[in-house]
Motif scaffolding. Structure first.
Motif, PDB file in Angstrom:
ATOM      1  N   LYS A 117      38.972  49.891  34.682  1.00  0.00           N
ATOM      2  CA  LYS A 117      39.507  50.951  33.820  1.00  0.00           C
ATOM      3  C   LYS A 117      38.910  52.311  34.199  1.00  0.00           C
ATOM      4  O   LYS A 117      39.526  53.344  33.972  1.00  0.00           O
ATOM      5  CB  LYS A 117      39.228  50.646  32.350  1.00  0.00           C
ATOM      6  CG  LYS A 117      39.834  49.338  31.815  1.00  0.00           C
ATOM      7  CD  LYS A 117      41.337  49.319  31.836  1.00  0.00           C
ATOM      8  CE  LYS A 117      42.015  48.237  30.995  1.00  0.00           C
ATOM      9  NZ  LYS A 117      41.655  46.845  31.240  1.00  0.00           N
ATOM     10  N   ASN A 143      37.729  46.959  27.293  1.00  0.00           N
ATOM     11  CA  ASN A 143      37.290  47.691  28.488  1.00  0.00           C
ATOM     12  C   ASN A 143      37.834  49.110  28.569  1.00  0.00           C
ATOM     13  O   ASN A 143      37.148  50.013  29.051  1.00  0.00           O
ATOM     14  CB  ASN A 143      37.654  46.910  29.746  1.00  0.00           C
ATOM     15  CG  ASN A 143      36.719  45.733  29.945  1.00  0.00           C
ATOM     16  OD1 ASN A 143      35.557  45.785  29.549  1.00  0.00           O
ATOM     17  ND2 ASN A 143      37.224  44.669  30.536  1.00  0.00           N
ATOM     18  N   GLY A 247      47.568  41.889  31.829  1.00  0.00           N
ATOM     19  CA  GLY A 247      47.540  42.145  30.389  1.00  0.00           C
ATOM     20  C   GLY A 247      48.717  43.035  30.056  1.00  0.00           C
ATOM     21  O   GLY A 247      49.815  42.581  29.768  1.00  0.00           O
ATOM     22  N   ASN A 248      48.493  44.369  30.148  1.00  0.00           N
ATOM     23  CA  ASN A 248      49.589  45.318  29.986  1.00  0.00           C
ATOM     24  C   ASN A 248      50.344  45.554  31.283  1.00  0.00           C
ATOM     25  O   ASN A 248      51.242  46.389  31.343  1.00  0.00           O
ATOM     26  CB  ASN A 248      49.051  46.646  29.448  1.00  0.00           C
ATOM     27  CG  ASN A 248      49.120  46.694  27.935  1.00  0.00           C
ATOM     28  OD1 ASN A 248      50.148  46.364  27.355  1.00  0.00           O
ATOM     29  ND2 ASN A 248      48.030  47.071  27.301  1.00  0.00           N
ATOM     30  N   ALA A 249      49.916  44.878  32.348  1.00  0.00           N
ATOM     31  CA  ALA A 249      50.580  44.944  33.660  1.00  0.00           C
ATOM     32  C   ALA A 249      50.446  46.303  34.332  1.00  0.00           C
ATOM     33  O   ALA A 249      51.229  46.640  35.225  1.00  0.00           O
ATOM     34  CB  ALA A 249      52.049  44.531  33.561  1.00  0.00           C
ATOM     35  N   GLY A 250      49.434  47.068  33.935  1.00  0.00           N
ATOM     36  CA  GLY A 250      49.193  48.367  34.567  1.00  0.00           C
ATOM     37  C   GLY A 250      48.793  48.219  36.022  1.00  0.00           C
ATOM     38  O   GLY A 250      49.309  48.928  36.891  1.00  0.00           O
ATOM     39  N   ASN A 251      47.872  47.309  36.305  1.00  0.00           N
ATOM     40  CA  ASN A 251      47.449  47.132  37.697  1.00  0.00           C
ATOM     41  C   ASN A 251      48.573  46.616  38.571  1.00  0.00           C
ATOM     42  O   ASN A 251      48.690  47.014  39.733  1.00  0.00           O
ATOM     43  CB  ASN A 251      46.270  46.148  37.790  1.00  0.00           C
ATOM     44  CG  ASN A 251      44.951  46.860  37.607  1.00  0.00           C
ATOM     45  OD1 ASN A 251      44.851  48.070  37.828  1.00  0.00           O
ATOM     46  ND2 ASN A 251      43.941  46.112  37.211  1.00  0.00           N
ATOM     47  N   GLU A 356      33.974  38.265  33.699  1.00  0.00           N
ATOM     48  CA  GLU A 356      34.378  37.908  32.333  1.00  0.00           C
ATOM     49  C   GLU A 356      35.614  36.993  32.399  1.00  0.00           C
ATOM     50  O   GLU A 356      36.274  36.909  33.449  1.00  0.00           O
ATOM     51  CB  GLU A 356      34.646  39.163  31.513  1.00  0.00           C
ATOM     52  CG  GLU A 356      35.836  39.987  31.943  1.00  0.00           C
ATOM     53  CD  GLU A 356      36.217  41.017  30.879  1.00  0.00           C
ATOM     54  OE1 GLU A 356      36.722  40.609  29.827  1.00  0.00           O
ATOM     55  OE2 GLU A 356      35.997  42.215  31.105  1.00  0.00           O
ATOM     56  N   THR A 386      38.525  41.598  37.408  1.00  0.00           N
ATOM     57  CA  THR A 386      38.698  42.895  36.772  1.00  0.00           C
ATOM     58  C   THR A 386      37.495  43.404  35.978  1.00  0.00           C
ATOM     59  O   THR A 386      37.337  44.603  35.794  1.00  0.00           O
ATOM     60  CB  THR A 386      39.911  42.788  35.831  1.00  0.00           C
ATOM     61  OG1 THR A 386      39.862  41.488  35.201  1.00  0.00           O
ATOM     62  CG2 THR A 386      41.207  42.903  36.585  1.00  0.00           C
TER      63      THR A 386
END
Ligand SMILES: *Cc1c(COP(=O)(O)O)cnc(C)c1O
Ligand SMILES: [Zn+2]
Length: 421
Positions: A117, A143, A247-251, A356, A386
């Motif tokens: 992040k 995060n 998760g939010n598919a940003g990466n 994690e 991540t």
């Protein structure tokens, strides 16, 4: 394979500033990047992405860390705590164990606040400063709030974070707290927190720094650029697949954008683009569902649950950018159980890599896809991890060995060691 939008260098619209503008992924409307606070398209509400008149080439980059890639970013510099330049570990034993030719682990837990992040925040907070805002906010599974608190504080801005009560790992809350964020504990899940913070941002209460913010994804593109540069230097070729938690598919969206820009710059052939392979937890897998069903849109999951709290998300906001990324690169998406995630966390820990739970999902997904024959034995793969192990000390302790009480004398310790464990 076809790669849509930005694959061809577009002509700058009149709204461009220094060859940079925002473009709607749905209706192609363009907007000046820094003239007003804007998260989505004024005309149709679609997601925005940053566009450049001249695509940056791998041969242009100098220096180290996220700002090495300034030519591929909307600003020349940011609010920096030396983010990026994370290790790409060799793990020959894990590669043998899973049964692939090459496996490297890109450990994003080695960033300043312990997750990727930071790469988005160094850019996003700099843009916030450019826009002249004074209060920053995010919803977070943990995060994002840790990173926003650190970067916002360094930039001298007020930070507000909305967290789902009782669902954020201890290390992350501690970071947001010590870096001075105001922490609002919401009686709801992450998706409810995001709805709330978007409503606050729309009212002008704060500048939104979730991954809906297109500038954050520009910083996160540098994960892909670092992987490609390092992998080619070491192996003479690019990896054919990158496996990452979603998760939010940003990466997923950011890596896909990095690839398209390299294709446009002529640095990457279309058939060299790594297959983007997303992994979700079984209890929070709307992207996997959409990929399996061939759907263009995801169905929002209202009840989500997983030990991997960083990806406990039922409504991935970047799905419209990420689904084409997975499809057009020839990748796939897979769901793994919490037990598989914990096993993978132990496997990585055995190789000395502390992550994690959400991070371990990538390796768990790779193992599953290899077992199912979707991933072949000749593949050259990078798994993205991540976040750092210390983010979630409770999960680590639960997955690891228990302390053994002993008396404080040598005889007692020797007797104890002589017993079978
Ligand atoms: C934010 C986060 C994710 C999810 O990343 P997206 O870009 O939202 O898909 C995964 N793992 C960790 C540790 C995270 O902090
Ligand atoms: Zn639009």
């Amino acid at each position: 394979m076809t790669l849509s939008p930005t694959a061809e260098a577009p002509t700058p619209p009149s709204a461009a500033e220094d060859g940079v503008w925002l473009s709607c992924i749905d209706c192609e409307a363009s907007f000046a990047p820094f003239d007003a606070v804007r998260y989505t398209c004024d005309d149709c509400g679609g997601l925005l992405e940053v566009r450049y008149a001249s695509p940056a080439s791998l041969s242009d980059f100098e220096g180290s860390g996220v700002w090495r890639y300034a030519d591929a970013l909307p600003l020349d510099g940011g609010v920096s705590i030396q983010e990026g330049a994370t290790p790409l570990y060799r793990v020959p034993d894990l590669a043998d164990d899973v049964g692939v030719e090459t496996l490297r682990i890109k450990h994003e837990g080695m960033n300043p606040t312990g997750s990727f992040k930071d790469r988005g925040m160094t850019v996003g907070v700099a843009v916030a400063r450019e826009l002249g805002v004074d209060r920053l906010a995010c919803a977070s599974t943990g995060n994002t709030s840790a990173a926003l608190a650190a970067y916002g504080s360094r930039a001298g801005m007020e930070t507000l974070v909305l967290l789902p009560a009782g669902k954020v790992a201890a290390g992350k809350v501690a970071q947001a707290s010590l870096h001075g964020a105001r922490i609002l504990e919401v009686d709801g899940n992450f998706d409810a927190c995001l709805d709330l913070v978007q409503a606050l941002a729309d009212r002008g209460e704060a500048y939104l720094l979730n991954s809906l913010n297109p500038f954050r994804l520009e910083g996160q593109k540098t994960i892909g650029l670092e992987i490609l540069e390092r992998f080619r230097a070491d192996h003479g070729t690019f990896p054919n697949r990158i496996v990452l938690p979603v998760g939010n598919a940003g990466n997923t969206a950011a890596l896909y954008k990095a690839f398209r820009e390299l294709v446009a710059a002529g640095d990457l052939a279309v058939d060299e683009v790594p297959k983007l392979t997303g992994v979700q937890a079984e209890g929070a897998a709307p992207m996997v569902e959409a990929i399996e069903n061939g759907a263009d849109e995801i169905r929002r999951w209202d009840d989500v649950e997983t030990r991997a709290t960083a990806i406990r998300i039922g409504n991935p906001v970047n799905a419209p950018k990420a689904l084409p990324g997975i499809r057009e690169t020839g990748g796939t998406a897979v769901a793994v159980s919490d037990v598989e995630i914990t096993d993978a966390q132990r496997d990585l820990a055995e190789a000395g890599i502390g992550v994690e739970p959400a991070s371990a999902a990538s390796f768990a997904g790779l193992r599953k896809l290899r077992d199912d024959g979707v991933v072949g034995e000749d593949e050259q793969i990078v798994c993205l991890t991540t976040g750092h192990l210390l983010k979630d000390p409770d999960a680590a302790a639960a997955a690891g060995t228990d302390p053994e009480p002993v008396p404080s004398d040598l005889e007692g310790v020797l007797d104890h060691l002589a017993e079978q464990p």
